[in-house]
Structures are given as C-alpha cells and as structure tokens.
Enzyme design. Structure first.
Site, mmCIF file in Angstrom:
data_model
loop_
_atom_site.group_PDB
_atom_site.id
_atom_site.type_symbol
_atom_site.label_atom_id
_atom_site.label_comp_id
_atom_site.label_asym_id
_atom_site.label_seq_id
_atom_site.Cartn_x
_atom_site.Cartn_y
_atom_site.Cartn_z
ATOM 1 N N HIS A 1 0.834 -1.211 0.000
ATOM 2 C CA HIS A 1 0.000 0.000 0.000
ATOM 3 C C HIS A 1 0.868 1.260 0.000
ATOM 4 O O HIS A 1 0.539 2.258 -0.657
ATOM 5 C CB HIS A 1 -0.920 -0.026 1.224
ATOM 6 C CG HIS A 1 -1.732 1.205 1.397
ATOM 7 N ND1 HIS A 1 -1.542 2.076 2.445
ATOM 8 C CD2 HIS A 1 -2.744 1.728 0.665
ATOM 9 C CE1 HIS A 1 -2.406 3.070 2.346
ATOM 10 N NE2 HIS A 1 -3.144 2.890 1.287
ATOM 11 N N GLU B 1 1.976 1.875 -3.452
ATOM 12 C CA GLU B 1 0.871 2.427 -4.249
ATOM 13 C C GLU B 1 0.836 3.942 -4.152
ATOM 14 O O GLU B 1 0.679 4.649 -5.161
ATOM 15 C CB GLU B 1 -0.449 1.824 -3.775
ATOM 16 C CG GLU B 1 -1.681 2.400 -4.446
ATOM 17 C CD GLU B 1 -2.882 2.466 -3.526
ATOM 18 O OE1 GLU B 1 -3.495 3.549 -3.408
ATOM 19 O OE2 GLU B 1 -3.201 1.437 -2.908
ATOM 20 N N HIS B 2 1.005 4.469 -2.953
ATOM 21 C CA HIS B 2 1.049 5.929 -2.776
ATOM 22 C C HIS B 2 2.242 6.533 -3.507
ATOM 23 O O HIS B 2 2.131 7.584 -4.151
ATOM 24 C CB HIS B 2 1.153 6.260 -1.282
ATOM 25 C CG HIS B 2 -0.153 6.228 -0.559
ATOM 26 N ND1 HIS B 2 -0.719 7.344 0.019
ATOM 27 C CD2 HIS B 2 -1.023 5.215 -0.318
ATOM 28 C CE1 HIS B 2 -1.865 7.027 0.586
ATOM 29 N NE2 HIS B 2 -2.066 5.722 0.402
ATOM 30 N N GLU C 1 -3.623 7.722 7.576
ATOM 31 C CA GLU C 1 -4.734 6.936 7.026
ATOM 32 C C GLU C 1 -5.107 5.802 7.977
ATOM 33 O O GLU C 1 -6.288 5.521 8.186
ATOM 34 C CB GLU C 1 -4.328 6.367 5.666
ATOM 35 C CG GLU C 1 -5.445 5.638 4.940
ATOM 36 C CD GLU C 1 -5.042 5.184 3.553
ATOM 37 O OE1 GLU C 1 -5.648 4.211 3.062
ATOM 38 O OE2 GLU C 1 -4.117 5.783 2.961
#
Length: 446
Positions: free
Chosen positions: A70, A73-74, A150
């Site tokens: 993840h 991905e950012h 997040e």
C-alpha cells in the site's frame, strides 16, 4: 492455482472470444514480455477505462514489512523519469478524466477513466511509472506520514476496524491474510526507501501485470498501443514464484472479546475458514455464495426472518462470503442483538437458526428468487464499465481465468439446494472458526 490468459495473437482480428448473449465481448492476448492484456468492448459511450493490475498485494509482502504494498501504491504518484510528482493525476484531470489506485491482499491496481481518444496518453504515463519512478527521501517521509494518518483515521479511530483486525489475526494462524492490508503500525513506522524499491523492483514488471481495457475501444488498436508502450519494457527474469505460507490444519475453535468505550452497537461475529473460487472448479464456491445469500443476504433472508422478525432477538443479521481470493478465504456470520438481548443470547440464537436451516434444507422458492435477482444484477452490471474492469482484474490476479469469470453466472444458476446444504455442513465447522464479541467497556461477557 495457475493463471491462464495465453491466446494466439491471431485471434485479435477475429470475433471476440466470448460474445454470446448475456456476456461481454472479451479479447485477450499476451505481449512478448509476458504482460497479459484483456480488452472488453462496450461502444455505447465514447469512454474507456484503462487499468493495470499487479499480481502483488499485501499478502505478498516480506515478513516484517507489512504495509509496503500500500505504501508503494502511494509512492507511484510521485515523480518518474518524464513526469513530475502529481503530474499523472493532473494530466488525467485536465483531460476530463479521473484516476486512482487501490491495494488488496492479492493485487494492487491503478486506473484511469477518460474519453476513448485519450487511451494512448494513459498508456504512455502508466507504462512510464511501471519501471521509472524516481523517489527521494522526502517522498518516503511524507508518504509514510500519510499512510500512518490513514491508519489513524480508518483503523485506530474505528472500534469495528480494530475488531476486524483481531478477527483476521485469530483466523489465520500462519497465512499473510491475518496481517492488515494497511499494515501493523509498528512496522509501517519503519518502512523506508529500501523496502519500497525492493518491492517495486521485484513485483512491478510486465510479466507480473495484467492490462485491462474496457469501453469504446478496438482490440487491434489496443494491441498496437500496448506493444508500443508496455511491450518495450523488459520482463523481470527473476520474478519469484507466487508462494505464500499456508495454513496448518485448524483443529481448535477460537474466541475473542474486544472492548472499547467508543462502541455504539455491540455485535457477535463468527468467521469460518472457507475455500475460495478455484480456476476450473468454482462449484463449491458458488454453493457458498448462495448459502450466504440465503442465510443473510437481505432483510428477507433466513437469519433475519428468524432472529429479527420471529424471535425479535436481533436488529440485524448477515452472512458474507468473499470468494475471489488467491488462497483460502472466510465465510462470516454477524448478528446485532436487540435492546436487552445479551451477546451470549444472540450467539445462541444464531447457532440455533443455522442448525435449523441445515436441518430443514433450502426452500426452493427462496433459491429461485435469489437466482432470478442474480440474473438481473448481472445484466445491469454490464452497463458499468468500471465494474466490469474490476470484476475481471480481481479475478485474474486471484488465480482465475477469463473463462472462469464468464462461466460464473451459469455455475451459480446450476447450484442445487442439496449442494448448498453439503457446503454448509463441510465449511461451518467449529474447529475452523473464530467467534468474536465487539463490546463496550462497561459490558459484561455473560
């Protein structure tokens, strides 16, 4: 489970592979570097969705680096050899489109939805970041703070999310599905440049990717563009085999209680280890899918009729089955007790209702109604270009084939009541289950 998308390129100029009534017009081929391509035509509007799916999700992360899939991905929205940080999304927006990305256990996907005549631009930019990202230590520090925040917002501030993490961790004794996709906080805090680049250089290669293009496109033109932009990227010759640690035999039921003062509504949840949809053998998964629909898929389902309306011990009951998964998944039950009903009473009522369902067998009228609703839903789904691309991408990165996706509706329609009861008896076993109580701090456990 072996992926299978290899088809002769000569088929590109021929009739789509699957175009019988009620199915999408699908064409597939592979580039010389191993990248698989799926084209799904829909010429009703001049719109295209361009998606790149990597067969790499959080369950493919190295032990101790949870959250790196993840995190990466950012980072892919940062600079490349030819684009400044944020330029890709800004370009998509300037062309009237939208873009995003998402990470799951078995895949990471990037997409843009734009006018059909902007497809080449999307391919050029997406191909660039497949192998040419350029990260700085500032990028690493900034995005690490972003993913930690997040986690704060989506997990730490949500008792339900924290409870769900504990349920998964208890369900999977050895498999990486027991680790949250976003990562454990203490490991996320340590993610660095080396972690990100190692995952990127290992998994982000054309021979580990699937290009899914849906909308107002011609397969031959997609093939030409794909060869021009993706076909020139070398395959990773050292791409590791996709092997995960597997579950040992589960021989003891597990229980947990999670207490939090912020809990607004206590509830009981139980998960059972369950088989996923397997390529060429989806029948058992189809029975489990329909079992979930019959038990708790709507307000008129068996559990809701029994617990909410007849006995009035619950305000909600549900059943869930996540069949699209590379490895064993779960079948879940959830009951929210009515006012004045304890969690133990709700759990006992749930168990009794499930036992009654298995003993009575499937009501054929209920099964026929659900099958008819599924036919309608599948028809409406063909109007959603986004949903079609997601359906194929999730399936293909989770070990299924295009043929499996196309066969699924007919397999569902062929399931019998006896098939469903047999699946229930096989899967709903205490030894493979985790039962959890989500509670307020001031509640007692009995």
């Amino acid at each position: 489970m072996v992926r299978a998308l290899v088809l002769s390129a000569a088929l590109i100029a021929a009739t789509p592979l699957w175009a019988k009534e009620g199915q999408e017009a699908v064409t597939t081929f592979s580039l010389d570097n191993g990248m698989d391509v799926v084209v799904i035509e829909d010429h009703r509007a001049p719109v295209v969705q361009h998606m790149v799916w990597y067969r790499a999700g959080s369950a493919d992360e190295p032990i101790g680096s949870s959250g790196v899939a993840h995190f990466l991905e950012h980072l892919l929205f940062k600079a490349t050899d030819t684009m400044a940080a944020g330029e890709l999304s800004a370009t998509v927006a300037a062309n009237g489109g939208n873009d995003n990305a998402f990470t799951s256990y078995d895949y990471t996907a990037y997409f843009q939805r734009v006018a059909a005549d902007r497809l080449e631009l999307m391919m050029r930019m997406e191909a660039d970041r497949m192998r040419n990202i350029r990260l700085t230590e500032r990028d690493i520090a900034t995005e690490r703070d972003v993913i930690l925040e997040e986690r704060n917002q989506r997990t730490e501030n949500s008792p339900r999310a924290l409870f769900g993490e504990q349920m998964s961790a208890a369900q999977y004794l050895n498999h990486r599905y027991g680790v949250p996709i976003i990562g454990w906080r203490h490991e996320m805090e340590e993610l660095d440049m080396e972690d990100a680049l190692s995952f990127y250089q290992t998994h982000y290669a054309p021979n580990n990717a699937i290009l899914v293009v849906t909308g107002d496109v011609d397969p031959a033109e997609v093939k030409a563009l794909a060869n021009q932009y993706y076909g020139v990227i070398p395959a990773n010759p050292d791409l590791p085999e996709r092997v995960r640690s597997q579950e040992p035999p589960q021989t003891a039921e597990r229980r947990l209680t999670f207490k939090d003062a912020r809990v607004a509504q206590p509830y009981v949840q139980r998960s059972y280890l369950a088989p996923e949809r397997d390529a060429g053998a989806q029948e058992k998964a189809a029975a489990l899918f329909l079992l979930a629909e019959l038990l708790g898929g709507s307000t008129t389902s068996y559990l809701n009729e029994k617990l909410q309306f007849d006995q009035q011990v619950a305000v909600y009951a549900g059943a869930f089955y996540r069949g699209v998964s590379l490895d064993d998944t779960t079948f879940d039950l959830l009951v929210v007790p009515a006012e004045g009903v304890s969690l133990q009473e709700a759990e006992d009522a749930m168990d009794a209702a499930v036992a009654d369902f298995i003993a009575e067998g499937v009501n054929q009228e209920d099964l026929d109604r659900i099958k008819m609703q599924l036919r309608a839903a599948q028809t409406y789904a063909r109007d959603n270009v986004d949903g079609i691309g997601n359906r194929y991408g999730r399936a293909l990165t989770s070990g299924l084939t295009v043929e499996d996706v196309q066969a699924w509706p007919d397999i569902l329609q062929a399931v019998t009541g006896d098939d469903i009861i047999a699946a229930a008896r096989e899967v709903l076993q205490p030894e493979t289950s985790v039962t959890g109580w989500l509670m307020r701090d001031d509640e007692v456990t009995q």
